[in-house]
Design a protein around this motif. Sequence first.
Motif, PDB file in Angstrom:
ATOM      1  N   GLU A 104       0.864  -1.184   0.000  1.00  0.00           N
ATOM      2  CA  GLU A 104       0.000   0.000   0.000  1.00  0.00           C
ATOM      3  C   GLU A 104       0.893   1.224   0.000  1.00  0.00           C
ATOM      4  O   GLU A 104       2.124   1.091   0.147  1.00  0.00           O
TER       5      GLU A 104
ATOM      6  N   THR B 169       0.309   4.412   1.811  1.00  0.00           N
ATOM      7  CA  THR B 169       0.289   5.387   2.915  1.00  0.00           C
ATOM      8  C   THR B 169       1.572   5.342   3.753  1.00  0.00           C
ATOM      9  O   THR B 169       2.176   6.372   4.042  1.00  0.00           O
TER      10      THR B 169
ATOM     11  N   ARG C 266       0.115  -7.613  -3.041  1.00  0.00           N
ATOM     12  CA  ARG C 266      -0.379  -8.397  -1.894  1.00  0.00           C
ATOM     13  C   ARG C 266      -0.607  -9.814  -2.382  1.00  0.00           C
ATOM     14  O   ARG C 266      -1.270 -10.018  -3.414  1.00  0.00           O
TER      15      ARG C 266
ATOM     16  N   GLU D 288      -2.665 -12.193  -2.223  1.00  0.00           N
ATOM     17  CA  GLU D 288      -4.013 -12.657  -1.905  1.00  0.00           C
ATOM     18  C   GLU D 288      -4.412 -13.725  -2.905  1.00  0.00           C
ATOM     19  O   GLU D 288      -3.737 -13.933  -3.912  1.00  0.00           O
TER      20      GLU D 288
ATOM     21  N   GLY E 237     -11.325  -8.793  -9.800  1.00  0.00           N
ATOM     22  CA  GLY E 237     -11.118  -7.576  -9.005  1.00  0.00           C
ATOM     23  C   GLY E 237     -10.091  -7.748  -7.895  1.00  0.00           C
ATOM     24  O   GLY E 237      -9.937  -6.855  -7.060  1.00  0.00           O
TER      25      GLY E 237
ATOM     26  N   GLN F  80      -6.048  -8.905  -7.526  1.00  0.00           N
ATOM     27  CA  GLN F  80      -4.808  -9.392  -8.117  1.00  0.00           C
ATOM     28  C   GLN F  80      -3.711  -9.376  -7.065  1.00  0.00           C
ATOM     29  O   GLN F  80      -3.892  -8.826  -5.979  1.00  0.00           O
TER      30      GLN F  80
ATOM     31  N   GLN G 105      -2.897   1.472  -7.483  1.00  0.00           N
ATOM     32  CA  GLN G 105      -3.711   2.412  -6.705  1.00  0.00           C
ATOM     33  C   GLN G 105      -3.476   3.853  -7.150  1.00  0.00           C
ATOM     34  O   GLN G 105      -2.380   4.209  -7.590  1.00  0.00           O
TER      35      GLN G 105
ATOM     36  N   GLU H  61      -3.279  11.735   0.139  1.00  0.00           N
ATOM     37  CA  GLU H  61      -3.064  11.883   1.575  1.00  0.00           C
ATOM     38  C   GLU H  61      -2.950  13.376   1.900  1.00  0.00           C
ATOM     39  O   GLU H  61      -2.319  14.127   1.157  1.00  0.00           O
TER      40      GLU H  61
ATOM     41  N   ARG I 123     -11.970  -1.616   8.358  1.00  0.00           N
ATOM     42  CA  ARG I 123     -10.810  -1.496   7.475  1.00  0.00           C
ATOM     43  C   ARG I 123      -9.756  -2.542   7.829  1.00  0.00           C
ATOM     44  O   ARG I 123      -9.696  -3.052   8.933  1.00  0.00           O
TER      45      ARG I 123
ATOM     46  N   TYR J 145      -3.859   1.423  11.239  1.00  0.00           N
ATOM     47  CA  TYR J 145      -3.469   2.785  11.615  1.00  0.00           C
ATOM     48  C   TYR J 145      -4.625   3.779  11.708  1.00  0.00           C
ATOM     49  O   TYR J 145      -4.428   4.936  12.028  1.00  0.00           O
ATOM     50  N   TYR J 146      -5.846   3.335  11.433  1.00  0.00           N
ATOM     51  CA  TYR J 146      -6.949   4.295  11.363  1.00  0.00           C
ATOM     52  C   TYR J 146      -7.488   4.740  12.716  1.00  0.00           C
ATOM     53  O   TYR J 146      -7.437   4.004  13.697  1.00  0.00           O
TER      54      TYR J 146
ATOM     55  N   ALA K  65     -15.323  -3.120  -3.133  1.00  0.00           N
ATOM     56  CA  ALA K  65     -14.795  -1.806  -2.748  1.00  0.00           C
ATOM     57  C   ALA K  65     -13.842  -1.292  -3.828  1.00  0.00           C
ATOM     58  O   ALA K  65     -12.829  -1.912  -4.115  1.00  0.00           O
ATOM     59  N   VAL K  66     -14.210  -0.178  -4.457  1.00  0.00           N
ATOM     60  CA  VAL K  66     -13.270   0.438  -5.409  1.00  0.00           C
ATOM     61  C   VAL K  66     -12.221   1.245  -4.677  1.00  0.00           C
ATOM     62  O   VAL K  66     -11.161   1.524  -5.222  1.00  0.00           O
ATOM     63  N   GLY K  67     -12.546   1.643  -3.440  1.00  0.00           N
ATOM     64  CA  GLY K  67     -11.568   2.434  -2.709  1.00  0.00           C
ATOM     65  C   GLY K  67     -11.870   2.437  -1.228  1.00  0.00           C
ATOM     66  O   GLY K  67     -12.945   2.034  -0.796  1.00  0.00           O
TER      67      GLY K  67
ATOM     68  N   GLY L  86      -6.544  10.136   4.304  1.00  0.00           N
ATOM     69  CA  GLY L  86      -6.424   9.898   2.866  1.00  0.00           C
ATOM     70  C   GLY L  86      -7.216   8.688   2.441  1.00  0.00           C
ATOM     71  O   GLY L  86      -7.948   8.090   3.236  1.00  0.00           O
TER      72      GLY L  86
ATOM     73  N   GLY M 254      -8.547   1.469  -6.227  1.00  0.00           N
ATOM     74  CA  GLY M 254      -7.909   0.404  -6.992  1.00  0.00           C
ATOM     75  C   GLY M 254      -8.217   0.589  -8.474  1.00  0.00           C
ATOM     76  O   GLY M 254      -9.383   0.588  -8.880  1.00  0.00           O
TER      77      GLY M 254
HETATM   78  P1  HAM Z   1      -7.078  -0.621   1.079  1.00  0.00           P
HETATM   79  O1  HAM Z   1      -8.518  -0.616   1.423  1.00  0.00           O
HETATM   80  O2  HAM Z   1      -6.272  -1.746   1.558  1.00  0.00           O
HETATM   81  O3  HAM Z   1      -6.495   0.749   1.621  1.00  0.00           O
HETATM   82  O4  HAM Z   1      -6.908  -0.527  -0.488  1.00  0.00           O
HETATM   83  C1  HAM Z   1      -7.545   0.505  -1.230  1.00  0.00           C
HETATM   84  C2  HAM Z   1      -8.099  -0.039  -2.516  1.00  0.00           C
HETATM   85  O5  HAM Z   1      -7.080  -0.741  -3.236  1.00  0.00           O
HETATM   86  C3  HAM Z   1      -9.202  -1.084  -2.339  1.00  0.00           C
HETATM   87  O6  HAM Z   1     -10.448  -0.485  -2.100  1.00  0.00           O
HETATM   88  C4  HAM Z   1      -9.156  -1.768  -3.693  1.00  0.00           C
HETATM   89  O7  HAM Z   1      -9.847  -1.024  -4.663  1.00  0.00           O
HETATM   90  C5  HAM Z   1      -7.683  -1.765  -4.018  1.00  0.00           C
HETATM   91  N1  HAM Z   1      -7.108  -3.082  -3.691  1.00  0.00           N
HETATM   92  C6  HAM Z   1      -6.633  -3.507  -2.510  1.00  0.00           C
HETATM   93  N2  HAM Z   1      -6.180  -4.766  -2.616  1.00  0.00           N
HETATM   94  C7  HAM Z   1      -6.378  -5.159  -3.894  1.00  0.00           C
HETATM   95  C8  HAM Z   1      -6.109  -6.357  -4.641  1.00  0.00           C
HETATM   96  N3  HAM Z   1      -5.512  -7.410  -4.089  1.00  0.00           N
HETATM   97  N4  HAM Z   1      -6.459  -6.383  -5.949  1.00  0.00           N
HETATM   98  C9  HAM Z   1      -7.048  -5.312  -6.527  1.00  0.00           C
HETATM   99  N5  HAM Z   1      -7.305  -4.164  -5.885  1.00  0.00           N
HETATM  100  C10 HAM Z   1      -6.974  -4.076  -4.586  1.00  0.00           C
HETATM  101  C11 HAM Z   1      -5.194   1.127   1.493  1.00  0.00           C
HETATM  102  O8  HAM Z   1      -4.394   0.595   0.793  1.00  0.00           O
HETATM  103  C12 HAM Z   1      -4.882   2.403   2.247  1.00  0.00           C
HETATM  104  N6  HAM Z   1      -3.451   2.706   2.069  1.00  0.00           N
HETATM  105  C13 HAM Z   1      -5.749   3.536   1.786  1.00  0.00           C
HETATM  106  C14 HAM Z   1      -5.492   4.804   2.494  1.00  0.00           C
HETATM  107  C15 HAM Z   1      -4.830   5.871   2.025  1.00  0.00           C
HETATM  108  N7  HAM Z   1      -5.853   5.089   3.724  1.00  0.00           N
HETATM  109  C16 HAM Z   1      -5.440   6.297   4.043  1.00  0.00           C
HETATM  110  N8  HAM Z   1      -4.807   6.771   3.031  1.00  0.00           N
END
Ligand code: HAM
Length: 438
Positions: free
Chosen positions: A81, A83, A112, A114, A119, A121, A126, A130, A257, A261-262, A279-281, A302, A306
């Motif tokens: 990620e 952040t 990651r 996963e 949707g 990968q 991203q 922030e 979430r 850290y939130y 979740a798109v974001g 922030g 995705g």
């Molecule tokens: P997150 O919810 O882990 O947050 O990821 C944000 C977005 O990244 C997800 O809603 C999704 O659209 C996309 N995403 C996550 N994992 C995958 C995956 N394996 N494949 C496809 N898309 C994925 C964060 O990453 C935080 N850093 C967000 C943030 C910024 N919070 C504060 N500032």
Amino acid sequence: MKIASVKGFHDVLPGESARWTWIEQRSRDLLGRYGYSEIRLPIVERTELFSRSIGDTTDIVEKEMYTFDDRDGSLLTLRPEGTAALVRAYVEHAIAQREPISKLYYLGPMFRREKPQKGRQRQFHQIGVEVIGRDDAAIDAEVLLLLHDLMGALHIRQPRIELNSLGCSNCRPAYRDVLRAYGEARRASLCENCARRLERNPLRLLDCKVATCRDATADAPVMLDHLDSACKQHFDAVRAVLDRETVPYALSPRMVRGLDYYCRTAFEVVAEGLGSQNAVGGGGRYDGLVKELGGPDAPGIGFALGVERLVLSMADHPEALPLPPDIFLAPLGSAAEAETMHAAHRWRHDGLRVEMGSGGRSLKSQMRFADKTAAPFVLIVGEDEVAAGAATVRDMQAKKDFPKAVALIADGTALRQALAQLAASGEEKKAESGGAAS
Ligand code: HAM
């Protein structure tokens, strides 16, 4: 022997990549209007950066990171990620001293490990934003307005913001105790993961996907009912702005979430077209993170979107498709090819989108290619045209030829004008014959 790509790591092929470019351009444009500047961060960071910030009892840190030994004993990780990496850069470059309030965005791949599915990968991309240095509710609301506006600018189908407050270091510990006691009383019905994490991370109970866990915790206490008065006031103030700006959202009291850290405002945006990964974001406030990573006591908030999921949930939009060339050049023979090459080079320099066939191919096969590119005009250059120094223009829409109609030495502006005139005269012809028929 063919070598396949790695599971969960995808190519973005031509055609689809035009959508990506469109998404990136529209996002950059809107982010600029909201006052954000871009930061470019490395893809590899020290492993401890993520374990300390995301939390070592999260799925990401427990089992999804691509971590390797850098052959000198140091452990490195492909960033899961953005952040943590951004905060690391913020602290390392003492950005706080130059600009006490920083509004930054980043684009790029994250990793990651996963289980891949629609949707989801192992390498995904991203767009993250922030704001560091503001703790007021107004900035939370502005970040949510930006998220809402991005959904509109990117033509996302039926986006819905889900909102929660996760409290703060003052009110959350007491709530965690309440939730832990609740979980302990049901330990026998919990999945292995939840039972194991109950002591250190009881909040995970609320978003566990295992059916028996969900049933056992259906009436679990939620943070929203345990906020202290400052957190409640903050949350109400954020909601008041959203209401005034008529940004639709739903309260989602069980959303916690996947990163530790939130605090306070936390949110996700879900949309159509994504199946179970809807979740798109997602994002939220992280007031303790900068300090935790050795920086000043600066609050932050922030979110990240995705890109793969944006592509899946985008409504079809013509602007997102690749642009066709302005003209297609069809030379017949090698002398013609040399002339058209020269003209194409100049016209591209003058800003035109020019595609060209090969002089060794028949006119028929070049026209087939031209048709595929959807160029509105084909400039045919055979021996006669070379001698005359002018190309025959075929208006592909009107299906009409204009013999030796544009000079091969014309500059880009003159060429555009000549083509516009030809198109207009083709239209006139059509109107005349339409009138005669009726
Ligand atoms: P997150 O919810 O882990 O947050 O990821 C944000 C977005 O990244 C997800 O809603 C999704 O659209 C996309 N995403 C996550 N994992 C995958 C995956 N394996 N494949 C496809 N898309 C994925 C964060 O990453 C935080 N850093 C967000 C943030 C910024 N919070 C504060 N500032």
